[in-house]
Design a protein around this motif. Structure first.
Motif, PDB file in Angstrom:
ATOM      1  N   ASN A   1    -102.780 -11.184 -70.560  1.00 44.81           N
ATOM      2  CA  ASN A   1    -103.491 -12.000 -71.545  1.00 44.81           C
ATOM      3  C   ASN A   1    -104.906 -12.080 -71.916  1.00 44.81           C
ATOM      4  O   ASN A   1    -105.446 -12.577 -72.607  1.00 44.81           O
ATOM      5  N   PHE A   2    -105.710 -11.210 -70.877  1.00 44.74           N
ATOM      6  CA  PHE A   2    -107.087 -11.156 -71.116  1.00 44.74           C
ATOM      7  C   PHE A   2    -107.514 -10.540 -72.281  1.00 44.74           C
ATOM      8  O   PHE A   2    -107.119  -9.393 -72.687  1.00 44.74           O
ATOM      9  N   LYS A   3    -108.508 -11.079 -73.157  1.00 45.03           N
ATOM     10  CA  LYS A   3    -108.580 -10.762 -74.559  1.00 45.03           C
ATOM     11  C   LYS A   3    -110.097 -10.137 -74.687  1.00 45.03           C
ATOM     12  O   LYS A   3    -110.511  -9.761 -75.711  1.00 45.03           O
ATOM     13  N   ASN A   4    -110.895 -10.499 -73.602  1.00 45.77           N
ATOM     14  CA  ASN A   4    -112.454 -10.037 -73.983  1.00 45.77           C
ATOM     15  C   ASN A   4    -112.563  -8.515 -73.795  1.00 45.77           C
ATOM     16  O   ASN A   4    -112.044  -8.129 -72.974  1.00 45.77           O
ATOM     17  N   ASP A   5    -113.584  -8.049 -74.616  1.00 41.46           N
ATOM     18  CA  ASP A   5    -113.949  -6.849 -74.183  1.00 41.46           C
ATOM     19  C   ASP A   5    -115.514  -6.735 -74.009  1.00 41.46           C
ATOM     20  O   ASP A   5    -116.027  -7.797 -73.915  1.00 41.46           O
ATOM     21  N   TYR A   6    -116.110  -5.394 -73.749  1.00 47.38           N
ATOM     22  CA  TYR A   6    -117.512  -5.401 -73.036  1.00 47.38           C
ATOM     23  C   TYR A   6    -117.839  -6.353 -72.045  1.00 47.38           C
ATOM     24  O   TYR A   6    -118.516  -7.207 -72.277  1.00 47.38           O
ATOM     25  N   CYS A   7    -117.035  -6.136 -70.906  1.00 49.20           N
ATOM     26  CA  CYS A   7    -117.396  -6.944 -69.760  1.00 49.20           C
ATOM     27  C   CYS A   7    -116.997  -6.199 -68.486  1.00 49.20           C
ATOM     28  O   CYS A   7    -116.492  -5.250 -68.577  1.00 49.20           O
ATOM     29  N   ILE A   8    -117.249  -6.759 -67.426  1.00 53.08           N
ATOM     30  CA  ILE A   8    -117.133  -6.280 -66.021  1.00 53.08           C
ATOM     31  C   ILE A   8    -115.859  -7.229 -65.382  1.00 53.08           C
ATOM     32  O   ILE A   8    -116.060  -8.227 -65.192  1.00 53.08           O
ATOM     33  N   ILE A   9    -114.887  -6.448 -64.933  1.00 59.30           N
ATOM     34  CA  ILE A   9    -113.826  -7.155 -64.220  1.00 59.30           C
ATOM     35  C   ILE A   9    -113.646  -6.762 -62.768  1.00 59.30           C
ATOM     36  O   ILE A   9    -113.264  -5.711 -62.540  1.00 59.30           O
ATOM     37  N   SER A  10    -113.916  -7.616 -61.616  1.00 55.38           N
ATOM     38  CA  SER A  10    -113.538  -7.323 -60.534  1.00 55.38           C
ATOM     39  C   SER A  10    -112.034  -7.793 -60.177  1.00 55.38           C
ATOM     40  O   SER A  10    -111.812  -8.941 -60.343  1.00 55.38           O
TER      41      SER A  10
END
Ligand SMILES: Nc1ncnc2c1ncn2[C@@H]1O[C@H](COP(=O)(O)OP(=O)(O)O)[C@@H](O)[C@H]1O
Ligand SMILES: O=C(O)C1=C[C@@H](OP(=O)(O)O)[C@@H](O)[C@H](O)C1
Ligand SMILES: [Mg+2]
Length: 175
Positions: free
Chosen positions: A66-75
């Motif tokens: 469901n995650f929609k964001n781009d240009y990000c860091i995900i741990s």
């Protein structure tokens, strides 16, 4: 391909490096565990106790779907790389970096932490076996492996940022 995922076993530094990398690259930071806690209003140990591990694993998959964001860091959480469908989502939507730490270091960092239910329920031998069993999944999912032994958080973060910048022009459109 415009997210950066950090994967690896519990205690390898995903959350700590993710936070620092987000400052360095000026990108928003999401910690999967924290997002799940925020969405459910329960702590990770509460989710495990009240609903069981399978339920938590489903929440991880739902988060990735469901995650929609781009240009990000995900741990990610240490177990999130084990499902094939999660591996696919991560590889298809971002650059995946595996923080590879030696088990003795991992154990030193996690063995007293009450917030990791899997550690609380298991012996050192069981956790070491889990580390061995998961290792191949991390290697297969990652585009890049970063060995963290003898490196400070600052050095690891700088090296990760260097890799992001190097790959940007090839297959990673972070502009
Ligand atoms: N390379 C490192 N050097 C020193 N401390 C580290 C390093 N990597 C992680 N840590 C510390 O180990 C602990 C666990 O790290 P954390 O980022 O929570 O791991 P993860 O999110 O992968 O489970 C934290 O206290 C963190 O600051
Ligand atoms: O390895 C695992 O199965 C888990 C790792 C934890 O995250 P960290 O890797 O950040 O400790 C958290 O998702 C949960 O306790 C389960
Ligand atoms: Mg973490």
């Amino acid at each position: 391909m415009n997210r950066i995922y950090l994967i690896g076993f519990m205690g390898c530094g995903k959350s700590a490096v993710g936070r620092r990398l987000s400052f360095l690259l000026k990108l928003p930071f999401y910690d999967m565990d924290k997002e799940i806690v925020r969405q459910t209003g329960k702590t990770i140990p509460e989710i495990f106790e009240q609903h069981g591990e399978k339920y938590f694993r489903d929440l991880e998959t739902q988060f990735l779907q469901n995650f929609k964001n781009d240009y990000c860091i995900i741990s990610t959480g240490g177990g999130a790389t084990m499902r094939k469908e999660n591996q696919k989502i991560m590889r298809n939507t971002g650059l995946v970096m595996f923080l590879d730490a030696p088990f003795r270091e991992i154990w030193r960092r996690i063995h007293r932490d009450p917030n990791r239910p899997i550690v609380r329920q298991s012996t050192r031998e069981e956790i070491e076996a889990l580390h061995k069993a998961r290792y191949r999944g991390y290697k297969q999912t990652a585009h890049i492996t970063i060995r963290t032994e003898f490196r400070t958080l600052r050095q690891i973060t700088q090296y990760a940022a260097f890799q992001v910048n190097r790959l940007k022009s090839e297959r990673f459109d972070l502009n």
